[in-house]
Design an enzyme around this catalytic site. Structure first.
Site, PDB file in Angstrom:
ATOM      1  CB  THR A 140      -0.912   0.013   1.247  1.00 56.73           C
ATOM      2  OG1 THR A 140      -1.697  -1.178   1.250  1.00 56.73           O
ATOM      3  CG2 THR A 140      -1.817   1.222   1.259  1.00 56.73           C
ATOM      4  CB  VAL A 141       3.118   2.745   2.540  1.00 61.01           C
ATOM      5  CG1 VAL A 141       3.788   4.103   2.721  1.00 61.01           C
ATOM      6  CG2 VAL A 141       2.045   2.544   3.599  1.00 61.01           C
ATOM      7  CD  GLU A 179       5.804  13.926   9.903  1.00 59.43           C
ATOM      8  OE1 GLU A 179       6.626  14.799  10.170  1.00 59.43           O
ATOM      9  OE2 GLU A 179       4.861  13.636  10.662  1.00 59.43           O
ATOM     10  N   GLY A 230      -7.015  -0.641   2.669  1.00 58.91           N
ATOM     11  CA  GLY A 230      -5.564  -0.583   2.920  1.00 58.91           C
ATOM     12  C   GLY A 230      -5.196   0.196   4.166  1.00 58.91           C
ATOM     13  CE  LYS A 284      -0.280   4.733  13.678  1.00 54.68           C
ATOM     14  NZ  LYS A 284      -1.631   4.564  13.145  1.00 54.68           N
TER      15      LYS A 284
HETATM   16  P1  NAP Z   1       1.753  -4.008   2.789  1.00 56.13           P
HETATM   17  O1  NAP Z   1       0.712  -3.451   1.887  1.00 56.13           O
HETATM   18  O2  NAP Z   1       1.493  -5.311   3.460  1.00 56.13           O
HETATM   19  O3  NAP Z   1       3.108  -4.106   1.942  1.00 56.13           O
HETATM   20  C1  NAP Z   1       4.268  -4.694   2.446  1.00 56.13           C
HETATM   21  C2  NAP Z   1       5.294  -4.809   1.335  1.00 56.13           C
HETATM   22  O4  NAP Z   1       6.523  -5.260   1.883  1.00 56.13           O
HETATM   23  C3  NAP Z   1       4.919  -5.797   0.253  1.00 56.13           C
HETATM   24  O5  NAP Z   1       5.317  -5.296  -1.011  1.00 56.13           O
HETATM   25  C4  NAP Z   1       5.749  -7.057   0.576  1.00 56.13           C
HETATM   26  O6  NAP Z   1       6.170  -7.777  -0.561  1.00 56.13           O
HETATM   27  C5  NAP Z   1       6.970  -6.425   1.216  1.00 56.13           C
HETATM   28  N1  NAP Z   1       7.558  -7.286   2.261  1.00 56.13           N
HETATM   29  C6  NAP Z   1       7.031  -7.640   3.434  1.00 56.13           C
HETATM   30  N2  NAP Z   1       7.899  -8.404   4.138  1.00 56.13           N
HETATM   31  C7  NAP Z   1       8.995  -8.525   3.380  1.00 56.13           C
HETATM   32  C8  NAP Z   1      10.248  -9.175   3.545  1.00 56.13           C
HETATM   33  N3  NAP Z   1      10.530  -9.865   4.661  1.00 56.13           N
HETATM   34  N4  NAP Z   1      11.166  -9.081   2.549  1.00 56.13           N
HETATM   35  C9  NAP Z   1      10.882  -8.387   1.442  1.00 56.13           C
HETATM   36  N5  NAP Z   1       9.722  -7.728   1.212  1.00 56.13           N
HETATM   37  C10 NAP Z   1       8.793  -7.799   2.180  1.00 56.13           C
HETATM   38  O7  NAP Z   1       2.108  -2.972   3.952  1.00 56.13           O
HETATM   39  P2  NAP Z   1       1.794  -1.402   3.998  1.00 56.13           P
HETATM   40  O8  NAP Z   1       0.368  -1.197   4.387  1.00 56.13           O
HETATM   41  O9  NAP Z   1       2.306  -0.745   2.771  1.00 56.13           O
HETATM   42  O10 NAP Z   1       2.638  -0.962   5.266  1.00 56.13           O
HETATM   43  C11 NAP Z   1       4.048  -0.823   5.214  1.00 56.13           C
HETATM   44  C12 NAP Z   1       4.522  -0.151   6.486  1.00 56.13           C
HETATM   45  O11 NAP Z   1       3.924   1.136   6.585  1.00 56.13           O
HETATM   46  C13 NAP Z   1       4.147  -0.880   7.779  1.00 56.13           C
HETATM   47  O12 NAP Z   1       5.180  -0.695   8.720  1.00 56.13           O
HETATM   48  C14 NAP Z   1       2.903  -0.150   8.232  1.00 56.13           C
HETATM   49  O13 NAP Z   1       2.706  -0.224   9.627  1.00 56.13           O
HETATM   50  C15 NAP Z   1       3.251   1.258   7.819  1.00 56.13           C
HETATM   51  N6  NAP Z   1       2.101   2.138   7.597  1.00 56.13           N
HETATM   52  C16 NAP Z   1       1.086   1.742   6.804  1.00 56.13           C
HETATM   53  C17 NAP Z   1       0.034   2.626   6.574  1.00 56.13           C
HETATM   54  C18 NAP Z   1      -1.110   2.257   5.698  1.00 56.13           C
HETATM   55  O14 NAP Z   1      -2.017   3.085   5.541  1.00 56.13           O
HETATM   56  N7  NAP Z   1      -1.145   1.072   5.107  1.00 56.13           N
HETATM   57  C19 NAP Z   1       0.055   3.903   7.152  1.00 56.13           C
HETATM   58  C20 NAP Z   1       1.149   4.281   7.959  1.00 56.13           C
HETATM   59  C21 NAP Z   1       2.165   3.387   8.160  1.00 56.13           C
HETATM   60  P3  NAP Z   1       5.137  -8.551  -1.537  1.00 56.13           P
HETATM   61  O15 NAP Z   1       4.319  -7.447  -2.134  1.00 56.13           O
HETATM   62  O16 NAP Z   1       5.980  -9.255  -2.511  1.00 56.13           O
HETATM   63  O17 NAP Z   1       4.317  -9.445  -0.628  1.00 56.13           O
HETATM   64  N1  HSE Z   2      -3.199   0.641  10.555  1.00 58.57           N
HETATM   65  C1  HSE Z   2      -2.920   2.012  10.751  1.00 58.57           C
HETATM   66  C2  HSE Z   2      -4.204   2.743  11.016  1.00 58.57           C
HETATM   67  C3  HSE Z   2      -2.258   2.565   9.517  1.00 58.57           C
HETATM   68  O1  HSE Z   2      -5.279   2.188  10.812  1.00 58.57           O
HETATM   69  O2  HSE Z   2      -4.154   3.890  11.462  1.00 58.57           O
HETATM   70  C4  HSE Z   2      -1.723   3.933   9.730  1.00 58.57           C
HETATM   71  O3  HSE Z   2      -0.694   3.937  10.642  1.00 58.57           O
END
Ligand code: NAP
Ligand code: HSE
Length: 433
Positions: free
Chosen positions: A18-19, A135, A193, A211
């Site tokens: 997602t990010v 951030e 997401g 957080k």
């Molecule tokens: P996500 O959609 O699950 O994406 C994770 C990505 O990382 C995928 O591309 C996955 O690869 C890759 N990955 C995971 N483990 C791996 C490993 N061991 N080696 C190599 N690649 C790996 O997660 P996300 O929602 O983008 O979140 C990413 C981070 O941002 C997290 O720490 C989350 O807490 C933080 N965050 C997310 C949001 C949000 O709105 N989603 C907001 C703020 C912060 P594949 O695609 O090949 O499976």
């Molecule tokens: N899972 C988190 C939320 C993503 O719902 O706020 C953003 O950090």
């Protein structure tokens, strides 16, 4: 447009979910604008994923290499900044540790990692004189990290009160405004997401706690282990309690808060009743908001999208640009000393607030008197009490709003209630903001 003369900033991007996809998409759509601000282009040189064959939400440029080898990012001498967006603890820790050890600046959105193992990584970054920026880890697009680190750096922070989890806020808003069930609202948040890989982190309050720990470190220069922070999630919040709270003029929100009480930090994450006149009560859906009160600034409220691809990608990109600007002088926690000292917390049972207590009782004489007596014994003063609805199996709900009382006193009332045969087990209790 100014000339874009310097070599590009080359990033190694770990994670294209997602990010990561949001970041790539902004880099593509705003490439010229970014170059105009920075005088350099930002180029994604390598992208780390788990599955090379997986279809992706964004197209990568011809010069970008997809890899499953984390070392490909940290050993590449051309990569200036490693951006960690894989989430989780162990693999992300190893990646960041290796990247810093290899002399690379790091940007991460990983609040779980920075809350639980931040002290080790910030100490390493300080030893190496490198940036470890985050951030996006707190409240998505909302620039609360920079606000605490820089904009309010001259203030003693008196309190921080935040809606810090978009998923929990989405669920509570949709339960109260759209009548959705808890399960349906959670499914929708996952589909959009917002939720963590393991959504129990969102609904059990752990993500908000991560957080809050980062915000406490930024505001007070103190480390707080998760095990010392009182945390309650939203799984006990029912449509019935949302309705009762509404009748008293309140809405229920998952709140992370810290207050400086005579130099000790009274902190916790709880579902709380928030009065509808209070700005935080109108924060809906996946939006987040943080109210910070500085001794000089007074109260400030930041409000915005707390999760999702572009909002979170926007915050990640802000860090990349900050690090890429001239100087590359890191400002990670906002404090010079590393490691930071541990936080000094007061006894959470002494924390004072009004309370909401919902008993399910046998509809018979003397029940209200017994509960009122218990409240009196524990020094809890009643502000409002209602008995609503027809008996079901002979039981009815009785709901109290109290004046301010220490949590210890309410625990005494709840213990008394558990021993009263005419009160059903499972009395519901929430704090009132
Ligand atoms: P996500 O959609 O699950 O994406 C994770 C990505 O990382 C995928 O591309 C996955 O690869 C890759 N990955 C995971 N483990 C791996 C490993 N061991 N080696 C190599 N690649 C790996 O997660 P996300 O929602 O983008 O979140 C990413 C981070 O941002 C997290 O720490 C989350 O807490 C933080 N965050 C997310 C949001 C949000 O709105 N989603 C907001 C703020 C912060 P594949 O695609 O090949 O499976
Ligand atoms: N899972 C988190 C939320 C993503 O719902 O706020 C953003 O950090």
């Amino acid at each position: 447009m100014n000339a874009v003369t310097d070599a590009p900033v080359r990033i190694g991007l770990a994670g294209l979910g997602t990010v990561g996809s949001g970041l790539v998409s902004i880099l593509e759509r705003n490439a010229d604008w970014i170059a105009r601000r920075l005088g350099r282009r930002v180029v994604v040189k390598k992208v780390l994923v788990r599955d090379l064959a997986k279809p992706r939400a964004v197209a990568l440029g011809p010069g970008t290499e997809l890899t499953t080898d984390p070392d490909a990012l940290v050993t590449d001498p051309d990569i200036d900044i490693v951006v960690e967006l894989i989430g989780g603890l162990d693999a992300a820790f190893d990646l960041i540790h290796k990247a810093l050890s290899a002399g690379k600046h790091v940007v991460s959105a990983n609040k779980a990692l920075l809350a639980e193992r931040g002290p080790e990584l910030f100490t390493l970054a300080a030893q190496k004189g490198l940036g470890l920026y985050y951030e996006a880890s707190c409240a998505g697009a909302v620039p609360i990290v920079e606000t605490l680190k820089s904009s309010l750096a001259g203030n003693r922070i008196q309190s921080i009160i935040g809606i810090l989890n978009g998923t929990a806020n989405y669920i509570l808003s949709n339960m109260s405004d759209a009548g959705l069930s808890f399960a349906d609202a959670l499914c929708q948040a996952q589909a959009k997401g917002y939720a963590e890989c393991d959504p129990t982190l969102d609904i059990q309050g752990i993500d908000a706690a991560h957080k809050l720990i980062l915000l406490i470190r930024l505001a007070y220069g103190q480390n707080l282990p998760l095990s010392r922070l009182p945390v309650e999630g939203i799984t006990r919040v029912t449509p019935e309690d949302i309705r009762f709270a509404g009748e008293f003029g309140y809405t229920i929100k998952l709140i992370g808060q810290v207050r400086d009480v005579d130099g000790k930090l009274a902190a916790g994450v709880y579902p709380m009743l928030v009065h509808k006149d209070f700005l935080l009560a109108s924060v809906k859906g996946a939006f987040n908001a943080v109210r910070v009160e500085g001794d000089a600034s007074g109260p400030i409220i930041l409000h915005g999208k707390g999760a999702g691809d572009l909002p979170t990608g926007s915050a990640v990109l802000a860090d990349i640009l900050a690090l890429a600007r001239e100087g590359m002088i890191p400002n990670n926690t906002g404090f010079l000393a590393e490691p930071l000292p541990d936080a000094d917390l007061p006894d959470p049972d002494e924390a004072v607030s009004p309370h909401y207590v919902h008993f399910t009782v046998k509809d018979q004489p003397g029940v209200m008197a017994a509960i009122s007596k218990s409240m009196g014994v524990h020094g809890v003063s009643i502000r409002q009490a209602v008995q609503k609805g027809e008996p079901e199996d002979g039981y009815v709900p009785i709901v109290f709003l109290t004046h301010e009382a220490p949590t210890r006193a309410i625990k005494g009332v709840l213990e008394d209630a558990a021993a009263m045969p005419f009160i059903k087990p499972g009395t519901v209790h929430f704090r009132v903001l």
